[in-house]
Structures are given as C-alpha cells and as structure tokens.
Design a protein around this motif. Structure first.
Motif, PDB file in Angstrom:
ATOM      1  N   CYS A   1      40.930  16.792  52.290  1.00 22.11           N
ATOM      2  CA  CYS A   1      41.868  17.115  53.754  1.00 22.11           C
ATOM      3  C   CYS A   1      43.397  16.947  53.310  1.00 22.11           C
ATOM      4  O   CYS A   1      44.070  17.522  54.229  1.00 22.11           O
ATOM      5  CB  CYS A   1      41.495  16.518  54.660  1.00 22.11           C
TER       6      CYS A   1
ATOM      7  N   TRP B   1      39.291   6.828  67.068  1.00 21.89           N
ATOM      8  CA  TRP B   1      40.550   6.131  66.447  1.00 21.89           C
ATOM      9  C   TRP B   1      41.744   7.207  66.381  1.00 21.89           C
ATOM     10  O   TRP B   1      41.401   8.511  66.508  1.00 21.89           O
ATOM     11  CB  TRP B   1      40.406   5.520  65.118  1.00 21.89           C
TER      12      TRP B   1
ATOM     13  N   TYR C   1      45.571   7.874  64.180  1.00 21.97           N
ATOM     14  CA  TYR C   1      46.704   7.244  63.135  1.00 21.97           C
ATOM     15  C   TYR C   1      47.944   7.623  63.348  1.00 21.97           C
ATOM     16  O   TYR C   1      48.219   8.726  63.760  1.00 21.97           O
ATOM     17  CB  TYR C   1      46.306   7.886  61.712  1.00 21.97           C
TER      18      TYR C   1
ATOM     19  N   GLN D   1      40.682  11.031  65.204  1.00 22.30           N
ATOM     20  CA  GLN D   1      39.228  11.419  65.060  1.00 22.30           C
ATOM     21  C   GLN D   1      38.540  11.740  66.406  1.00 22.30           C
ATOM     22  O   GLN D   1      38.761  10.908  67.155  1.00 22.30           O
ATOM     23  CB  GLN D   1      38.504  10.144  64.273  1.00 22.30           C
TER      24      GLN D   1
ATOM     25  N   ASN E   1      50.425  18.056  59.434  1.00 23.93           N
ATOM     26  CA  ASN E   1      50.717  18.796  58.086  1.00 23.93           C
ATOM     27  C   ASN E   1      51.893  19.719  58.076  1.00 23.93           C
ATOM     28  O   ASN E   1      52.196  20.829  58.035  1.00 23.93           O
ATOM     29  CB  ASN E   1      49.752  19.739  57.698  1.00 23.93           C
TER      30      ASN E   1
ATOM     31  N   LYS F   1      40.852  26.445  52.170  1.00 24.79           N
ATOM     32  CA  LYS F   1      42.080  26.104  52.695  1.00 24.79           C
ATOM     33  C   LYS F   1      43.118  26.856  51.810  1.00 24.79           C
ATOM     34  O   LYS F   1      42.942  27.327  50.752  1.00 24.79           O
ATOM     35  CB  LYS F   1      42.372  24.843  52.767  1.00 24.79           C
TER      36      LYS F   1
ATOM     37  N   LYS G   1      53.532  22.099  55.540  1.00 28.15           N
ATOM     38  CA  LYS G   1      52.706  23.397  55.350  1.00 28.15           C
ATOM     39  C   LYS G   1      52.820  24.253  56.313  1.00 28.15           C
ATOM     40  O   LYS G   1      52.795  25.619  56.317  1.00 28.15           O
ATOM     41  CB  LYS G   1      51.179  23.143  54.933  1.00 28.15           C
TER      42      LYS G   1
ATOM     43  N   ASN H   1      51.730   4.867  60.952  1.00 29.69           N
ATOM     44  CA  ASN H   1      50.992   4.045  59.949  1.00 29.69           C
ATOM     45  C   ASN H   1      50.307   3.096  60.264  1.00 29.69           C
ATOM     46  O   ASN H   1      50.256   2.035  59.551  1.00 29.69           O
ATOM     47  CB  ASN H   1      52.450   3.311  59.403  1.00 29.69           C
ATOM     48  N   LYS H   2      49.544   3.100  61.438  1.00 34.53           N
ATOM     49  CA  LYS H   2      48.555   2.297  61.749  1.00 34.53           C
ATOM     50  C   LYS H   2      47.451   2.890  62.480  1.00 34.53           C
ATOM     51  O   LYS H   2      47.666   3.808  63.116  1.00 34.53           O
ATOM     52  CB  LYS H   2      49.155   1.268  62.762  1.00 34.53           C
ATOM     53  N   ARG H   3      46.299   2.328  62.115  1.00 41.25           N
ATOM     54  CA  ARG H   3      45.005   3.191  62.792  1.00 41.25           C
ATOM     55  C   ARG H   3      44.886   2.249  64.119  1.00 41.25           C
ATOM     56  O   ARG H   3      44.709   0.891  64.115  1.00 41.25           O
ATOM     57  CB  ARG H   3      43.929   2.740  62.007  1.00 41.25           C
TER      58      ARG H   3
ATOM     59  N   PRO I   1      45.006  21.189  56.574  1.00 36.04           N
ATOM     60  CA  PRO I   1      43.929  20.370  56.474  1.00 36.04           C
ATOM     61  C   PRO I   1      43.831  18.924  57.228  1.00 36.04           C
ATOM     62  O   PRO I   1      42.619  18.695  57.438  1.00 36.04           O
ATOM     63  CB  PRO I   1      43.335  20.499  54.997  1.00 36.04           C
ATOM     64  N   ALA I   2      44.904  18.408  56.927  1.00 34.29           N
ATOM     65  CA  ALA I   2      44.868  17.007  57.359  1.00 34.29           C
ATOM     66  C   ALA I   2      44.872  16.754  59.076  1.00 34.29           C
ATOM     67  O   ALA I   2      45.460  17.536  59.673  1.00 34.29           O
ATOM     68  CB  ALA I   2      46.008  16.311  56.782  1.00 34.29           C
ATOM     69  N   CYS I   3      44.313  15.459  59.350  1.00 31.74           N
ATOM     70  CA  CYS I   3      44.447  15.313  60.774  1.00 31.74           C
ATOM     71  C   CYS I   3      44.661  13.954  61.099  1.00 31.74           C
ATOM     72  O   CYS I   3      44.747  13.215  59.925  1.00 31.74           O
ATOM     73  CB  CYS I   3      42.809  15.738  61.290  1.00 31.74           C
TER      74      CYS I   3
ATOM     75  N   THR J   1      36.972  15.067  51.591  1.00 36.23           N
ATOM     76  CA  THR J   1      36.699  16.353  52.484  1.00 36.23           C
ATOM     77  C   THR J   1      38.033  17.136  51.649  1.00 36.23           C
ATOM     78  O   THR J   1      38.150  18.149  52.006  1.00 36.23           O
ATOM     79  CB  THR J   1      36.745  16.200  53.659  1.00 36.23           C
TER      80      THR J   1
ATOM     81  N   ALA K   1      45.108  14.541  53.791  1.00 40.28           N
ATOM     82  CA  ALA K   1      45.838  13.511  54.846  1.00 40.28           C
ATOM     83  C   ALA K   1      46.434  12.368  54.244  1.00 40.28           C
ATOM     84  O   ALA K   1      47.461  11.856  54.479  1.00 40.28           O
ATOM     85  CB  ALA K   1      44.790  13.104  56.018  1.00 40.28           C
TER      86      ALA K   1
ATOM     87  N   GLU L   1      48.242  -2.318  56.995  1.00 44.02           N
ATOM     88  CA  GLU L   1      46.624  -2.113  56.318  1.00 44.02           C
ATOM     89  C   GLU L   1      46.854  -0.956  55.141  1.00 44.02           C
ATOM     90  O   GLU L   1      47.798  -0.167  55.492  1.00 44.02           O
ATOM     91  CB  GLU L   1      45.935  -1.518  57.626  1.00 44.02           C
TER      92      GLU L   1
ATOM     93  N   ARG M   1      34.699  16.325  59.754  1.00 48.48           N
ATOM     94  CA  ARG M   1      35.612  17.043  58.877  1.00 48.48           C
ATOM     95  C   ARG M   1      34.711  17.591  57.550  1.00 48.48           C
ATOM     96  O   ARG M   1      35.246  18.248  56.689  1.00 48.48           O
ATOM     97  CB  ARG M   1      36.574  16.456  58.458  1.00 48.48           C
ATOM     98  N   LYS M   2      33.503  16.719  57.514  1.00 50.50           N
ATOM     99  CA  LYS M   2      32.719  17.299  55.946  1.00 50.50           C
ATOM    100  C   LYS M   2      32.028  18.597  56.372  1.00 50.50           C
ATOM    101  O   LYS M   2      31.531  18.907  55.384  1.00 50.50           O
ATOM    102  CB  LYS M   2      31.742  16.242  55.941  1.00 50.50           C
TER     103      LYS M   2
ATOM    104  N   GLN N   1      47.209   2.454  53.808  1.00 48.52           N
ATOM    105  CA  GLN N   1      47.402   3.741  54.562  1.00 48.52           C
ATOM    106  C   GLN N   1      46.294   4.924  54.195  1.00 48.52           C
ATOM    107  O   GLN N   1      46.024   5.429  55.153  1.00 48.52           O
ATOM    108  CB  GLN N   1      48.665   4.477  54.199  1.00 48.52           C
TER     109      GLN N   1
END
Lengths: 522, 72
Positions: B13, A207, A209, A89, A145, A111, A148, A212-214, A84-86, B11, B15, B48, A95-96, B50
């Motif tokens: 998710c 963006w 990720y 974007q 992920n 999931k 998983k 550890n930074k966006r 499920p994680a990404c 959601t 993450a 920042e 994702r909602k 996480q």
C-alpha cells in the motif's frame, strides 16, 4: 405512520437496550426541523431536474452521477486507484482483499501511477463520451497519498479540462489539504462519517495514524470526528459541495446516524449517503469475521426516510470499487486494464464529447417532460397507498433491460405524489444458461425485490414470470423501452383504479435482502 | 538494529515509505523492503516505529532478529 413504527422497530436489534420510544421522539424532533415529507427536497440527490437548487449549485451537480440521482441515469464516472495508502483502520475494510470479480469500496485490481491514471482517463473519456467525472477514492485514502492524488489532478486538468475532479476521504487529513483541493477547482468532496460520538467510533475504528503516532479506541475516534467536522466546515466555507457517506452498521451506529445527519447538515453538507454495511466472512474484515450483519432493505430505507428533511439523501450509490468505470449501475473497469490503456492510441476530442453530451441532454429533457405530463394525470389524487416497483434498466431512464440479463433492479416508490427513486438491488445474473435457473431466480431475484408489487422489464420469459406471480410480484413488460418514471406513474394510476373497482386488493409486501456476497461478473 | 517487512503480508500500500525518517523503505518486486543499514527503529525521531504505526496489517513490520537492536 403505522408503517414507520413497524420499520423503526425493525431497526432496533434485540438485546441492545435501546428504547424505541426514545428513537421515535428523536426522529420526530429531527424531521420537525426539516421540511415536511413530500416536498421537492425530499428526494435522492437533486431529484428530477433543477428543482429548487440555486443555479450555481445545479451547474455543479447536473452532470455528476453521484450528486444527482437524475444525472446518474445518463452520465458516467470513473475512479483511478492512485492512492493505496491509508491513515486509519476501519472494521469493515480489509486491505489484503483484492478481487477483480467484486465491486465494493476499497477493492481494486491494480494500482496506478498518476501518469498511468491520466492516460487511462483520456482513454475512457474517448470511449465513453458521457463520462464526466474523475474521482480519486482510494483504495486507501486520497489525502494519505497527497502527492499522488494532486499530481493526478494536475495532469488531468491540463489534458481533459472539461472533466470534473472529485475525491472521497475519511477526513483525518482533510483540514491540511482544503486549500490545495480548492486550488484544483475540485468542487465535490465526499467524507465518510460514521459517527460523531467517540464511544460509537471506538467500535468502528480500531486505530488511526495521526501526527506520527498510532491512536486507539476512544481517543482515536475523538481525533477523527474533530478533524472530520473541521474539514467539513472548511469545505463549506469555500463553497465546495460536500457529500457525507455513512455506513449503516446495525446495533452500532444505526440509531446514531440520525444524529450524524443532524451534525453534518448543520455544517453545510449538501448530500447524505447512508449505505448498508457490506459484510461477509470471506472479505476477511473484522465485521465479516465476527458475524456483524448488514441492514435489510427495509431497515435501510426506514433510516434514509427518517433523515430526509432539508438535506438531500442519496439512494443511488452502488458502493463501487476504487477503480470503477462507467455508469453507476455497470462496471466497465475490466475493459481498461493498464495494459490495454497503454496500448491505446488516444486522441482526446473535446468537440465530439460535447456533441454527444448535447444528445444526452435532449434525452434527459424528454424524460423529464414525459414524467411531468404523466404526473398531471395524478393531480388531486388523495390516496395514501404507496407501492414499490423494481425496474430492469440499462440506463437512459428507460425500461430497457431483459429480466434475465439484469444485474440490478432500480427501485421506485409510487405514491399520489408521483414516482421517486428509493434505491436499487443487485442480483446475481440468474440467466446463466444450463441448469438451476429457477432456483437461482427464487433465491436471488425474488429475495432482492420481495418488497416490490411489480417488476418492469423489457422482456421476460414465461417461467420466471410465473415464479414472480407466485411470489405476488406482477411482472410487467407492457412498458418496454418507455421512460421509467412515466411508466411508474401510469402503473400506479391503473393500480388505484383496480383497487377501487375491486379487481385487486392492496396488501403490504415483506422485507427484502441486500446482497452481501461477492459479485461475479458475467 | 532494524525492522523488516514480512513480504507475504505486505499489501504494497506504500503507506510506510514516506513515513520513514531514514528513507530506509523502498519498493522491491511488488512489495516494500527496509534497508537494515539505514533503519534506526525510529529511535531519537519518534516514540514508536513509524512503519509499525502506519501499517494496515498487524505483525507485518517486525524486528529482524538477524541484527542486534539499534543503539542510539
């Protein structure tokens, strides 16, 4: 050539300042470096049978419905939604949004844990013996992920060793995991690559990720494209077949995808899948909300045609859900809810699966033989007439679906060189009983196959037949339950005869619409 | 001293969960929650927070005003 010029101009969106001559030049150069049109490679997936593929590659793709157009009529796949994680974007993803009645990437109903997924795979494989491929495709990113995803692969490789493992990623984390992927004998990986230019990327990805930074904007897109190219090269070095998915976004990356095609081809990608943007306000995506449109059928086909060269183009992608089950044109995921699967008493019987698949191989061989025999009747044919034919089918490569029950039509291009699968169109179920049938027919089916000269069906009623004929589409039921490609060639031969005798006049058809709205299951 | 997750926006998710340096995030009733006793706003770990950086829905991981800001 004339038709190519027309379709190219339709790719260009107004007011974007793009020079059409420049694109024509770019396209001509691009095609020049590939093989000329009409060669065996210029087809979808691996085309009919092994063709000119090396035996070791054919062995990998022959039962994979997503890597072989021919296989997709016979073999099924399933996705398990364990990821499920990404880590990025995309403006075409929200994702909602989660709906059981809709089929598109990024959407799932529930999931699964890796253990639940493993049980589900066994249950589906026992129910659908032609299910040969298990993919992890989200709903986020499999490599965001990794525990998983790889736990799922580990469990399935133990309990169902004959099932091919497959994953689909955005590529950002790919270079970190290539060795693990190779270790699980995954020999099919799909990377979604929408750009190789950070300025284009900044319009698609708000963006990412990473470490550890966006990161945002151009910087984000540059990191993403660098990682994607690196990951692709690493896969190729290890002999892992790589498919590249690209979303065609008119006005943003439509012209640019020719350059993407060149970049991924030079790095050894096996197959390129250019898909139309799915965009509607109710999806809640950035593109859906800002009115970004998807391409028309003609725009999509024109771009796919222009990228066709030494690299295979995939045209049979159904842009399925991250929990899809079944043949590509169907979705049986609702039969395999976690609740249903956990209640099933599953006994995995490898031998009966093999027995069933050998029957599928016989059917498949018969289809190919019938096509070859029919093709011989076109030997020496010089006509440059090309027509599109829509086909109502349930699979197995036959014309075997009732017009009113079809949820999609497969589209074949008939020409002097034979029958070629060039796409598919999804339609709402028009046969819903009660009222409004004719309006539904007019508004959905005809618009979806408006570029076709004929539609092949197993059966059709008098009213829809008349509506189709009024729209200039020949409704044909004389090939009911026959092989599709053989029938397409036979129809084309008759069509040419009728032009020559003066019985009909060949004319250009219009454009067609690619469905954007939510799919409502029957 | 902590961030919180707006559950109506989450959601689920997952993450954020593995990215938290303090193991402060866990799943509860279908969405994820931050243990305010463990959250350090990522100060001294990253530039920042996480959970904010990775969350796909804007304004979902936000400062919880019920707690004073974290001081390292």
């Amino acid at each position: 050539m004339a038709s190519q010029i027309i379709s190219l101009s339709s790719i260009a969106t107004p007011n974007n300042g793009v020079d059409l001559d420049e694109i024509m030049q770019q396209k001509a150069e691009h095609q020049g470096c590939g093989t000329s049109g009409g060669s065996g490679k210029a087809s979808c997936g691996t085309g009919a049978g092994q063709g000119d593929l090396a035996p070791e590659i054919w062995e990998k793709v022959k039962n994979h419905p997503c890597y072989s157009e021919e296989a997709h009529h016979h073999y099924a796949r399933m996705h398990v939604a364990v990821a499920p994680a990404c880590n990025i974007q995309c403006n075409y993803c929200n994702r909602k949004y989660d709906c059981a009645n809709e089929s598109r990437p990024g959407v799932v109903s529930e999931k699964l844990t890796p253990e639940q997924a493993a049980k589900k795979v066994l249950a589906v494989a026992s129910t659908i013996p032609q299910m040969t491929v298990l993919g992890v495709a989200g709903p986020g990113d499999p490599l965001a992920n990794p525990e998983k995803t790889f736990k799922t692969f580990e469990l399935i490789s133990k309990t169902a060793p004959d099932i091919k493992l497959c994953l689909s990623t955005n590529g950002l984390a790919l270079p970190d995991h290539v060795d693990t992927i190779a270790g699980f004998n995954v020999d099919h990986v799909t990377i979604t690559i929408n750009m190789v230019d950070a300025d284009v990327g900044a319009q698609i990805y708000p963006w990412i990720y990473y470490k550890n930074k966006r990161y945002k904007g151009r910087e984000a897109a540059q990191i993403l494209t660098d990682r994607q190219m690196q990951g692709l090269e690493m896969l190729t070095e290890r002999g892992i077949l790589c498919k590249v998915n690209s979303v065609m976004i008119p006005g943003i990356n439509d012209h640019h995808l020719v350059e993407v095609n060149r970049a991924v081809k030079s790095r050894g990608a096996f197959l390129h899948n250019i898909m139309p943007l799915i965009s509607a306000p109710e999806h809640g995506t950035v593109f859906g909300l800002n009115g970004q449109r998807g391409p028309t059928a003609q725009e999509l086909k024109s771009l796919q045609d222009s990228c066709e060269g030494e690299m295979n183009m995939m045209r049979h992608c159904r842009q399925c859900r991250a929990d899809a089950v079944g043949l590509l044109g169907e979705d049986r995921s609702a039969e395999f809810t976690t609740e249903a699967v956990m209640a099933m008493d599953v006994e995995y019987d490898l031998e009966s699966r093999k027995a069933y698949q050998s029957l599928v191989e016989q059917e498949r061989q018969a289809t190919a033989d019938a096509k070859r025999a029919e093709l011989e009747t076109l030997a020496g044919e010089q006509s440059d007439v090309k027509i599109l034919i829509a086909v109502a089918t349930k699979g197995s490569g036959r014309v075997n679906e009732h017009f009113g029950h079809a949820t999609e039509f497969q589209i074949y291009e008939a020409s002097a060189s034979g029958a070629k699968f060039v796409g598919h169109r999804r339609v709402d179920l028009y046969c819903q009983g009660g009222y409004g049938e004719e309006e539904a027919l007019e508004s959905t089916v005809i618009r979806a196959i408006n570029d076709c000269t004929a539609v092949f069906v197993a059966k059709i009623g008098g009213c829809p037949k008349a509506s189709l004929e009024a729209a200039g589409i020949d409704a044909v039921d004389r090939y009911a339950f026959e092989y599709i490609e053989q029938s397409v060639i036979a129809y084309y031969r008759d069509y040419l005869d009728n032009i020559r005798s003066g019985a009909i006049v060949h004319g250009q058809r219009g454009d067609a619409e690619i469905r954007q709205g939510a799919y409502v299951a029957a | 001293m902590a961030f919180k997750i707006v559950s109506s926006q989450c959601t689920s998710c997952s993450a954020c969960e593995p990215e938290c340096p303090n193991m402060a995030i866990s799943e509860k009733n279908g969405t994820f929650v931050i243990d305010p006793a463990k959250c350090t706003e990522c100060i001294n770990y990253f530039d920042e927070p996480q959970c904010v950086a990775v969350c796909p829905v804007d304004d979902t991981c936000i400062i919880d005003n019920n707690y004073p800001r974290y001081v390292a």
